[in-house]
Design a protein around this motif. Structure first.
Motif: not given
Length: 181
Positions: A89-94, A103-111, A113-126
């Motif tokens: 979890i990188l942070g949260s805001d509104t 409510p928005r949570v910024r999530v970084r996920a690494r898959f 092949y080294g693929v890493a993404v940062e996404v804004p999530t709402f309601g769940a952080t999966d």
């Protein structure tokens, strides 16, 4: 939702269809990655975007989709882990949108092949990788990631296609529409 339509070897394009999941029964958009371009990772809109509810039943759009599918080669999927190797979890805001706060949570996920993404999530952080496909004669792969990126009514799943290299470095900032700004 993201539907993979296939590969056009002549134009060197991978075609997809983005299908809305709302109650509007809309056709969605036909999109493509142009692997012959200077920046093949840029997703392009093919200009099929109709307006209005019920457009999923438009006979002209259905005909055009059949014609497109006939010239495309299906892509083979490859087995890959759906869950990321690492999530943080990188942070949260509104997000204030249409007079409401989400409510928005910024999530970084690494898959793989080294693929890493940062996404804004709402309601769940999966954040998951729905699937990955092999592009004939290419080292790049087509990947689709899913997360709750639409804030409305508590958060809806969105699926975002990515063209990924065999080995990636860095982090991609990915969102749905303009809601991640």
């Amino acid at each position: 939702l993201c539907e993979v339509l296939g590969w056009d070897a002549k134009t060197k394009r991978v075609y997809l269809r983005e299908r809305p999941t709302d109650a509007g029964d809309m056709f969605g958009r036909v999109l493509y990655f142009d692997l012959a371009s200077a920046d093949p990772a840029v997703l392009h809109d093919d200009g099929w975007t109709p307006a209005g509810e019920g457009s999923d039943h438009d006979p002209e759009l259905a005909r055009r989709l059949v014609v497109l599918r006939e010239r495309l080669r299906p892509l083979a999927s490859e087995a890959v882990p759906a869950m990321p190797w690492h999530t943080e979890i990188l942070g949260s805001d509104t997000l204030r949108l249409h007079g409401e706060d989400y409510p928005r949570v910024r999530v970084r996920a690494r898959f793989s092949y080294g693929v890493a993404v940062e996404v804004p999530t709402f309601g769940a952080t999966d954040v998951v990788q729905v699937a990955r496909w092999v592009i004939p004669g290419r080292s790049e792969r087509l990947a689709v990631i899913a997360f709750r990126g639409d804030p409305f009514e508590g958060g809806y799943e969105v699926q975002v296609p990515l063209l990924v290299k065999e080995v990636e470095t860095g982090v991609r900032r990915v969102g749905w529409g303009k809601l991640d700004e």
